[in-house]
Design a protein around this motif. Sequence first.
Motif: not given
Length: 129
Positions: A11-16, A100-101, A120-128, A68-70
């Motif tokens: 999960f990666i935030p946009k901006k701050k 999440f929008g 194995s800990s590297e992401p397969d999917v990123q959610i912004y 929120a759902t994924i």
Amino acid sequence: NPYKSEVVFRFIPKKKNHLHITRIVYAGTQSAVNNSAKDFSWKLSLNPDADSVTLYVYHQTAGREQEATITVHYKRSPTLISPQCGAAQEYLLEKVDNTFGGKAKILDKHLHNFNPTKASSEPDVQIYF
């Protein structure tokens, strides 16, 4: 087994933005999480009997807990590894929907253990968000 049955999300935030996840519910199992880091990773096991799986993510926004759902959509394919090893289930990620929008980006569609340089800990999917 050379094939993974787990998807690693980041999960990666946009901006701050900061994401304060309080709990995650998957297949009736609840995990307590107290994470307020700038970005956050989570590992999800795929269902070998279905073509999608939904993860419910509860997070704090403006002092209130919100849901929120994924939903991860994937193809399953039984694959013969060798006559000695037998068959294994191979998974191919098709799309990821989220409420999440933000955007969901699939980094690695093929879930397997063939890449020795990928941890194995590297992401397969990123959610912004």
